[in-house]
Scaffold this motif. Structure first.
Motif, PDB file in Angstrom:
ATOM      1  N   ASN A 137       0.749  -1.488   0.113  1.00 35.61           N
ATOM      2  CA  ASN A 137      -0.195   0.088   0.042  1.00 35.61           C
ATOM      3  C   ASN A 137       1.016   0.708   0.053  1.00 35.61           C
ATOM      4  O   ASN A 137       0.773   2.166  -1.287  1.00 35.61           O
ATOM      5  CB  ASN A 137      -1.072  -0.190   1.565  1.00 35.61           C
ATOM      6  N   HIS A 138       2.033   1.107   0.712  1.00 36.30           N
ATOM      7  CA  HIS A 138       3.097   2.285   1.350  1.00 36.30           C
ATOM      8  C   HIS A 138       3.668   2.476  -0.031  1.00 36.30           C
ATOM      9  O   HIS A 138       3.498   3.757  -1.044  1.00 36.30           O
ATOM     10  CB  HIS A 138       3.762   2.593   1.506  1.00 36.30           C
ATOM     11  N   PHE A 139       3.931   1.527  -0.653  1.00 42.18           N
ATOM     12  CA  PHE A 139       5.304   1.621  -2.311  1.00 42.18           C
ATOM     13  C   PHE A 139       3.702   2.352  -3.823  1.00 42.18           C
ATOM     14  O   PHE A 139       3.926   2.678  -3.950  1.00 42.18           O
ATOM     15  CB  PHE A 139       5.249   0.094  -2.258  1.00 42.18           C
ATOM     16  N   LEU A 140       2.853   1.402  -3.292  1.00 43.88           N
ATOM     17  CA  LEU A 140       1.002   2.033  -4.618  1.00 43.88           C
ATOM     18  C   LEU A 140       1.368   3.486  -4.685  1.00 43.88           C
ATOM     19  O   LEU A 140       1.097   4.343  -4.992  1.00 43.88           O
ATOM     20  CB  LEU A 140       0.462   0.986  -4.578  1.00 43.88           C
ATOM     21  N   ARG A 141       1.220   3.744  -2.838  1.00 42.45           N
ATOM     22  CA  ARG A 141       1.134   5.529  -2.539  1.00 42.45           C
ATOM     23  C   ARG A 141       2.042   5.854  -2.781  1.00 42.45           C
ATOM     24  O   ARG A 141       1.568   7.366  -3.743  1.00 42.45           O
ATOM     25  CB  ARG A 141       0.571   4.938  -1.121  1.00 42.45           C
ATOM     26  N   LEU A 143       3.801   5.255  -5.844  1.00 41.59           N
ATOM     27  CA  LEU A 143       3.821   5.755  -6.874  1.00 41.59           C
ATOM     28  C   LEU A 143       2.928   6.351  -8.172  1.00 41.59           C
ATOM     29  O   LEU A 143       3.530   6.481  -8.924  1.00 41.59           O
ATOM     30  CB  LEU A 143       3.989   3.994  -7.770  1.00 41.59           C
ATOM     31  N   ALA A 144       2.383   6.519  -7.277  1.00 40.39           N
ATOM     32  CA  ALA A 144       0.529   7.589  -7.410  1.00 40.39           C
ATOM     33  C   ALA A 144       1.215   9.485  -7.256  1.00 40.39           C
ATOM     34  O   ALA A 144       0.297  10.027  -7.702  1.00 40.39           O
ATOM     35  CB  ALA A 144      -0.129   7.305  -7.324  1.00 40.39           C
ATOM     36  N   GLN A 145       2.145   9.228  -6.840  1.00 42.49           N
ATOM     37  CA  GLN A 145       2.914  10.453  -6.463  1.00 42.49           C
ATOM     38  C   GLN A 145       1.840  11.422  -5.544  1.00 42.49           C
ATOM     39  O   GLN A 145       1.637  12.352  -5.672  1.00 42.49           O
ATOM     40  CB  GLN A 145       3.160  11.524  -7.860  1.00 42.49           C
ATOM     41  N   LYS A 146       1.378  10.277  -4.315  1.00 46.69           N
ATOM     42  CA  LYS A 146       0.845  10.503  -3.493  1.00 46.69           C
ATOM     43  C   LYS A 146      -1.098  11.183  -3.961  1.00 46.69           C
ATOM     44  O   LYS A 146      -1.137  12.366  -3.876  1.00 46.69           O
ATOM     45  CB  LYS A 146       1.376  11.558  -2.283  1.00 46.69           C
ATOM     46  N   ARG A 147      -1.559  10.895  -5.418  1.00 46.19           N
ATOM     47  CA  ARG A 147      -2.512  11.784  -5.598  1.00 46.19           C
ATOM     48  C   ARG A 147      -3.214  10.427  -5.484  1.00 46.19           C
ATOM     49  O   ARG A 147      -3.293   9.054  -6.027  1.00 46.19           O
ATOM     50  CB  ARG A 147      -2.044  11.264  -7.575  1.00 46.19           C
ATOM     51  N   LEU A 148      -4.006  10.654  -6.240  1.00 47.57           N
ATOM     52  CA  LEU A 148      -5.537   9.587  -6.679  1.00 47.57           C
ATOM     53  C   LEU A 148      -5.232   8.937  -7.669  1.00 47.57           C
ATOM     54  O   LEU A 148      -4.816   9.123  -8.544  1.00 47.57           O
ATOM     55  CB  LEU A 148      -7.446  10.664  -6.898  1.00 47.57           C
ATOM     56  N   PHE A 191     -10.764   3.846  -4.631  1.00 50.58           N
ATOM     57  CA  PHE A 191      -9.101   5.201  -4.959  1.00 50.58           C
ATOM     58  C   PHE A 191      -8.898   5.056  -4.121  1.00 50.58           C
ATOM     59  O   PHE A 191      -8.887   5.072  -2.542  1.00 50.58           O
ATOM     60  CB  PHE A 191      -9.671   5.788  -5.751  1.00 50.58           C
ATOM     61  N   ILE A 192      -6.883   5.517  -3.883  1.00 50.69           N
ATOM     62  CA  ILE A 192      -6.555   5.887  -2.987  1.00 50.69           C
ATOM     63  C   ILE A 192      -5.430   7.144  -2.855  1.00 50.69           C
ATOM     64  O   ILE A 192      -6.306   8.061  -3.458  1.00 50.69           O
ATOM     65  CB  ILE A 192      -4.937   4.430  -3.013  1.00 50.69           C
ATOM     66  N   ASN A 193      -5.024   7.284  -1.798  1.00 50.83           N
ATOM     67  CA  ASN A 193      -4.273   8.792  -1.409  1.00 50.83           C
ATOM     68  C   ASN A 193      -5.614   9.660  -1.597  1.00 50.83           C
ATOM     69  O   ASN A 193      -5.624  10.884  -1.950  1.00 50.83           O
ATOM     70  CB  ASN A 193      -3.954   9.141  -2.693  1.00 50.83           C
ATOM     71  N   TRP A 194      -6.318   9.408  -0.368  1.00 46.78           N
ATOM     72  CA  TRP A 194      -7.514   9.916  -0.273  1.00 46.78           C
ATOM     73  C   TRP A 194      -7.115  11.095   0.696  1.00 46.78           C
ATOM     74  O   TRP A 194      -6.677  10.501   1.582  1.00 46.78           O
ATOM     75  CB  TRP A 194      -9.137   9.450  -0.193  1.00 46.78           C
ATOM     76  N   LYS A 197      -4.456  11.623   5.167  1.00 45.53           N
ATOM     77  CA  LYS A 197      -4.149  10.562   5.007  1.00 45.53           C
ATOM     78  C   LYS A 197      -3.678   9.810   4.420  1.00 45.53           C
ATOM     79  O   LYS A 197      -3.105   8.401   3.948  1.00 45.53           O
ATOM     80  CB  LYS A 197      -5.308   9.784   6.028  1.00 45.53           C
ATOM     81  N   LYS A 198      -4.567   9.710   2.886  1.00 43.72           N
ATOM     82  CA  LYS A 198      -3.526   9.075   1.909  1.00 43.72           C
ATOM     83  C   LYS A 198      -4.007   7.694   1.780  1.00 43.72           C
ATOM     84  O   LYS A 198      -3.453   7.095   2.078  1.00 43.72           O
ATOM     85  CB  LYS A 198      -2.397   9.240   1.737  1.00 43.72           C
ATOM     86  N   CYS A 199      -5.506   7.730   2.050  1.00 49.29           N
ATOM     87  CA  CYS A 199      -6.345   6.382   2.494  1.00 49.29           C
ATOM     88  C   CYS A 199      -7.106   6.250   1.968  1.00 49.29           C
ATOM     89  O   CYS A 199      -7.182   7.070   0.667  1.00 49.29           O
ATOM     90  CB  CYS A 199      -6.818   6.085   3.976  1.00 49.29           C
TER      91      CYS A 199
END
Length: 216
Positions: A137-141, A143-148, A191-194, A197-199
């Protein structure tokens, strides 16, 4: 006596008539009128040209110009424990498959509906990414540059029965507080990085977002 006065007056009149009339007129100084200056005579002393930088907007990308070409980036096995270093290197290699924890990932900035994103991943023999532990989860967060970004989790078939589109086990989640809430009974994709909290957050599948593809 009268004759003397007349003589003096006559002499004064005669002296005035002989004087130069130009001496009594003010001299005209020639002053340039700013508005009358010929613009063709003006020169620009500065030759530098300021260039404007064009920044590509992901929403403005023409989908017809997108190609299916992706390259795989083989990185050394040396990485930080949470994969932050590897994610950073992968971000610098846009649209290239990045190997991490036995799988390959790629982040696409194109904004697609959830189903469109999944169909796009299928072109590469992949699917929207699944996440099974906090490290992934942290890796993909990152990888998406902390974007949705869309991931492959959905419950469209049965409310609150979450499934990974690649049939993986639903054994990990990182929901934001109060999520999933199926707002207005129309939120079935994730989706991620909401938020800060980037959850994870459930949302309408028809919304266009970037996405992450994954394959083994």
């Amino acid at each position: 006596m009268k004759l003397l006065v007349l003589c003096l007056l006559f002499g004064a009149v005669l002296a005035l008539t002989r004087a130069d009339p130009s001496e009594d007129k003010p001299k005209n100084e020639k002053v340039a009128d700013p508005e009358s200056v010929d613009e063709t005579e003006q020169t620009d002393e500065t030759e530098g040209t300021e260039l404007s930088e064009e920044v590509a907007d992901p929403e403005s990308v023409d989908e017809t110009e997108q190609t299916d070409e992706t390259e795989e980036t083989e990185l050394s096995e040396a990485e930080d424990e949470d994969g932050a270093g590897r994610a950073k290197r992968c971000v610098c290699r846009a649209r290239r498959w990045c190997k991490y924890s036995g799988r390959r990932y790629v982040y696409f900035p194109y904004r697609y509906h959830w189903s469109q994103a999944q169909r796009y991943c299928l072109r590469f023999g992949a699917s929207l990414a699944s996440i099974h532990n906090s490290r992934d989860n942290h890796f993909l967060r990152l990888l998406a540059q902390k974007r949705l970004a869309w991931i492959g989790l959905f419950d469209a078939a049965n409310e609150r029965y979450w499934l990974w589109v690649n049939s993986g086990r639903y054994n990990y989640a990182n929901w934001c507080r109060g999520q999933p809430n199926n707002y207005r009974r129309s939120e079935h994709c994730v989706f991620i990085n909401w938020s800060s909290k980037k959850c994870w957050n459930d949302y309408r599948c028809s919304v266009r977002l970037p996405f992450i593809c994954m394959k083994k």
